[in-house]
Design an enzyme around this catalytic site. Structure first.
Site, mmCIF file in Angstrom:
data_model
loop_
_atom_site.group_PDB
_atom_site.id
_atom_site.type_symbol
_atom_site.label_atom_id
_atom_site.label_comp_id
_atom_site.label_asym_id
_atom_site.label_seq_id
_atom_site.Cartn_x
_atom_site.Cartn_y
_atom_site.Cartn_z
ATOM 1 N N HIS A 1 1.197 3.942 2.027
ATOM 2 C CA HIS A 1 1.645 4.690 3.199
ATOM 3 C C HIS A 1 3.169 4.838 3.148
ATOM 4 O O HIS A 1 3.881 3.933 2.696
ATOM 5 C CB HIS A 1 1.226 3.987 4.492
ATOM 6 C CG HIS A 1 -0.162 4.354 4.925
ATOM 7 N ND1 HIS A 1 -0.938 3.545 5.732
ATOM 8 C CD2 HIS A 1 -0.923 5.462 4.675
ATOM 9 C CE1 HIS A 1 -2.111 4.136 5.951
ATOM 10 N NE2 HIS A 1 -2.123 5.297 5.318
ATOM 11 N N HIS B 1 0.849 -1.189 0.000
ATOM 12 C CA HIS B 1 0.000 0.000 0.000
ATOM 13 C C HIS B 1 0.884 1.239 0.000
ATOM 14 O O HIS B 1 2.114 1.143 0.107
ATOM 15 C CB HIS B 1 -0.975 -0.004 1.173
ATOM 16 C CG HIS B 1 -0.342 0.072 2.519
ATOM 17 N ND1 HIS B 1 0.507 -0.911 3.018
ATOM 18 C CD2 HIS B 1 -0.435 0.998 3.514
ATOM 19 C CE1 HIS B 1 0.903 -0.584 4.237
ATOM 20 N NE2 HIS B 1 0.349 0.572 4.554
ATOM 21 N N HIS C 1 -7.510 -2.225 5.718
ATOM 22 C CA HIS C 1 -6.685 -1.175 6.312
ATOM 23 C C HIS C 1 -7.412 0.161 6.089
ATOM 24 O O HIS C 1 -8.535 0.174 5.581
ATOM 25 C CB HIS C 1 -5.294 -1.205 5.653
ATOM 26 C CG HIS C 1 -4.271 -0.373 6.353
ATOM 27 N ND1 HIS C 1 -4.164 -0.297 7.729
ATOM 28 C CD2 HIS C 1 -3.281 0.438 5.865
ATOM 29 C CE1 HIS C 1 -3.165 0.499 8.050
ATOM 30 N NE2 HIS C 1 -2.623 0.971 6.935
ATOM 31 N N ASP D 1 -0.444 -4.118 5.871
ATOM 32 C CA ASP D 1 -1.127 -3.646 7.077
ATOM 33 C C ASP D 1 -2.604 -4.036 6.996
ATOM 34 O O ASP D 1 -3.267 -3.811 5.986
ATOM 35 C CB ASP D 1 -1.010 -2.128 7.191
ATOM 36 C CG ASP D 1 0.418 -1.690 7.481
ATOM 37 O OD1 ASP D 1 1.313 -2.549 7.477
ATOM 38 O OD2 ASP D 1 0.637 -0.480 7.679
ATOM 39 N N ASP E 1 5.659 4.690 5.175
ATOM 40 C CA ASP E 1 6.601 3.759 5.793
ATOM 41 C C ASP E 1 6.771 2.478 4.976
ATOM 42 O O ASP E 1 7.579 1.616 5.334
ATOM 43 C CB ASP E 1 6.182 3.433 7.230
ATOM 44 C CG ASP E 1 4.792 2.831 7.351
ATOM 45 O OD1 ASP E 1 3.900 3.237 6.577
ATOM 46 O OD2 ASP E 1 4.582 1.959 8.214
#
Length: 313
Positions: free
Chosen positions: A65, A63, A140, A211, A67
């Site tokens: 994000h 995904h 998520h 996640d 991080d």
């Protein structure tokens, strides 16, 4: 096959854990490695390993994000500097290609190799004669995929003594039999491959989840898997908080492995709130539900050998 964790932390780096990145080493199987997610400073972590960036042929992003992707532009650039010429395939959610293309353009970064972008949707996203990779949306706070990597059955080993007893001489005929071809000997007798080869061996199956909170798609991807890599951002005392952020606890991850009848579980993506002395407690809580559990640390290397998972010390 080996799994090496380059980053096992959640959200932002800490002194103990970098952000998300995991390498699936397929050096024996195909002479390459696959990278799953590429958090900030992934290329710095690679410097502490034997991994060669030019050997990375595929990158799978779960995904968008930060991080999980902020290390990607730097890695792609360094792969050029380090002699990467072979094309690279980049799999990920919608928006990944736009971000990478813009970043490389604005920074005037020239790559010495081509990138093929694959916008991931649920279902089979890759297949060849060795592997099949399936993707499924997890639960998520933004679209996030989990990946299931299945190695196709391996050819059975050649029963050399049996072949020799049937009169097969040393040389290329043995190779043909091993590859599934039937042969004809000089005296006209036929030797069939199935007569002198063992039954095909089951390949390995790995579920690498992004996640996610505890959900049914995670179980589907992990069904009867040999290894499940699952996030454990929270512990069992904060289950409702974990769900509200689209994350899982260590115990919920263990339940996924148990309910999907997996063989091994490796926990990663741990919050920086957990200090080194907390890790053994988290692991024991997971093991109480699913005994074959591990918690990965940065640079942890796991080897799959003869149907068992070993953590290199």
């Amino acid at each position: 096959m080996q799994l090496q964790f380059l980053g096992t932390g959640a959200g932002m780096p800490s002194k103990e854990r970098n952000t998300s990145a995991l390498v699936l080493k397929l050096l024996e199987e195909r002479g390459t490695v696959w990278l799953f997610d590429c958090g900030e400073a992934t290329q710095h972590q690679i410097l502490h390993t034997t991994i060669r960036p030019r050997k990375v042929e595929k990158i799978f992003i779960t995904h968008l994000h930060g991080d999980h992707i902020f290390g990607l532009p730097g890695f792609l650039s360094s792969r050029s500097f380090l002699g990467g010429e072979d094309a690279l395939t980049l799999y990920g959610p919608k928006g990944l290609q736009e971000w990478i293309t813009a970043t490389l353009a604005v920074s005037k970064t020239h790559l010495t190799y081509a990138i093929k972008f694959v916008e991931v949707e649920e279902g089979v996203i890759y297949e060849d004669d060795q592997f099949i990779v399936r993707a499924r949306l997890l639960e998520h706070v933004i679209p996030c995929f989990g990946y299931r990597i299945e190695q196709k059955p391996l050819k059975g080993e050649l029963l050399i003594e049996k072949a020799r007893n049937l009169g097969v001489p040393k040389g290329p005929l043995l190779g043909k039999l091993k590859n599934g071809e039937d042969i004809t000997l000089e005296d006209g007798r036929k030797v069939f491959s199935h007569e002198v080869t063992a039954s095909p061996k089951k390949g390995f199956t790995i579920s690498i989840l992004g996640d996610t909170k505890y959900c049914e798609p995670a179980k589907v991807l992990s069904d009867d898997a040999d290894i499940v890599v699952h996030e454990a951002t929270f512990d069992h005392t904060t289950e409702h908080l974990a769900a509200s952020y689209g994350h899982s606890t260590n115990v919920e991850a263990a339940k996924i492995a148990l309910e999907s009848k997996a063989k091994y579980l490796v926990l990663n993506h741990l919050s920086s709130r957990f200090l080194p002395h907390d890790i053994e407690v988290l692991l024991n809580q997971a093991k109480a539900v699913f005994p074959n559990s591990f918690i990965a640390h940065d640079l942890s290397n796991y080897e799959w050998k003869n149907g068992e998972l070993f953590e290199e010390q």
